[in-house]
Write an enzyme that holds these catalytic residues in place. Sequence first.
Site, PDB file in Angstrom:
ATOM      1  N   ASN A 218       0.843  -1.195   0.000  1.00 53.28           N
ATOM      2  CA  ASN A 218       0.000   0.000   0.000  1.00 53.28           C
ATOM      3  C   ASN A 218       0.877   1.244   0.000  1.00 53.28           C
ATOM      4  O   ASN A 218       1.924   1.293   0.659  1.00 53.28           O
ATOM      5  CB  ASN A 218      -0.915   0.036   1.221  1.00 53.28           C
ATOM      6  CG  ASN A 218      -1.812   1.257   1.207  1.00 53.28           C
ATOM      7  OD1 ASN A 218      -2.740   1.344   0.401  1.00 53.28           O
ATOM      8  ND2 ASN A 218      -1.524   2.226   2.062  1.00 53.28           N
TER       9      ASN A 218
ATOM     10  N   GLU B  66      -0.371   0.907  -5.889  1.00 53.09           N
ATOM     11  CA  GLU B  66      -0.304   2.285  -6.382  1.00 53.09           C
ATOM     12  C   GLU B  66       1.048   2.610  -7.014  1.00 53.09           C
ATOM     13  O   GLU B  66       1.138   3.460  -7.905  1.00 53.09           O
ATOM     14  CB  GLU B  66      -0.586   3.269  -5.239  1.00 53.09           C
ATOM     15  CG  GLU B  66      -1.989   3.196  -4.671  1.00 53.09           C
ATOM     16  CD  GLU B  66      -2.147   2.191  -3.543  1.00 53.09           C
ATOM     17  OE1 GLU B  66      -3.230   2.159  -2.922  1.00 53.09           O
ATOM     18  OE2 GLU B  66      -1.184   1.440  -3.271  1.00 53.09           O
TER      19      GLU B  66
ATOM     20  N   ASP C  41      -7.446  20.758   8.282  1.00 56.53           N
ATOM     21  CA  ASP C  41      -7.669  19.855   7.153  1.00 56.53           C
ATOM     22  C   ASP C  41      -7.968  20.654   5.896  1.00 56.53           C
ATOM     23  O   ASP C  41      -7.828  21.876   5.857  1.00 56.53           O
ATOM     24  CB  ASP C  41      -8.788  18.864   7.480  1.00 56.53           C
ATOM     25  CG  ASP C  41      -8.496  17.475   6.909  1.00 56.53           C
ATOM     26  OD1 ASP C  41      -8.039  17.407   5.752  1.00 56.53           O
ATOM     27  OD2 ASP C  41      -8.708  16.483   7.613  1.00 56.53           O
TER      28      ASP C  41
END
Length: 420
Positions: free
Chosen positions: A131, A194, A245
């Site tokens: 990952n 990925e 964020d």
Amino acid sequence: MSLRRYLSGSEFTVKEHIDADTQRATALVSEDQDRTVLFEDLNGGAAVGNLFSTRAKIADAMGIQPQDIVKHMLYAIDHPIDTAVIAEPEFRYQELPVDLMSLPICKYFPEDGGRYISSGVIVSEYGGKRNVSFHRMMIMDKDSIAVRLVPRHLYTMFNNAKANGEELRVSICIGTKPEVLLAAATSTSYDEDEMRIASSMVMKSTGKPLEMGQCDNGLFVPSECDYVFEGRITLETAKEGPFVDITGTYDFIRDQPVIKIDRVWACKDPVFQILLPGGNEHFLFMGLPREPMMFRTVQQAVPRTHAVRLTEGGCCWLNGVVSITKNKEGDGMNAIMAAFTGHPSMKHVIVVDEDIDIFDDRQVEWAVATRFQADRMLRIEGAAGSSLDPSAEGTTWKMGIDATIPMRMDKKLFKKATLE
């Protein structure tokens, strides 16, 4: 090579010493987010902000045009290729003492829980799966990090290891290729790697696959990284946050896993990448990887789909624009529904005709002003939306605007006058 390979010499250079616990670095990066800022002495080391803060910068670093980014990514998603392992990766040029507090890692905003790594990509493997993903990481002390794990692939991988009473090996990559950054933020199946998507993008641009090197913990990471931290996600937890964020608002404090760092590698003359939380670079690396899926789903509904965009004003997450050529009346509405399917976190989407440049906000607003009536608005109640939207209460309302010219009307009435 260091991130310096992407510097043109026209950067705004800050020679003064910048304390990592003040917000001076944030202020300088925020002043003009189109401007790349090079810090010669941020907590004793070099750092760069706004390096990939526009679509043009990202495209230039990948050797393509900005309008080709989505199709470039789509090709790589559909045609992933293996990486190439090399014996002497650039990130292993030097080993540094394990002391995270001495590195150019800053506290971005006054109420942040601490200094944060915001540009770090975590590489991990467990059970034969690899990952690669972005995670915010709060520095606790010289060798400890509280990492935010949302319920996606790394979270699953860590829980699988934890169920077996094991820690999870990780390598944290900082200062790597934009292809790796985009791939790390791409939604894939759990079985997809990925890094193979990143390798496909690199191959298409350079004719060579992505080069990788092995860490002492056995993990393989991109050769071209300015820093690589080897470590373990332990079974310990700690308070993580607050942190600003993508919407520019503070996220709250949570109990999160702790990473212990065992080794720090760096390339020659490394530069630490600063990624401004809630800034344009944050928007792009979070939103751009969603655009290929939007494009694909809309094109399935409306064959003549030209482009999609998640807008910076909507944090490249909540608001979008789609350009189509209609084959029949109703294609605008179909494009709206397909766009929401392609990016379920989106809250508002505007569909326009092919003569509107969706990368020009003024043109999009003009299309809404001159081609849209409120009876061609789609409103969806009680939909699942984004947890990042502070206005949502459990579920959200979604709204789609069909700002295309009705096919029954004379298009000449809607065209701007030109000198041609």
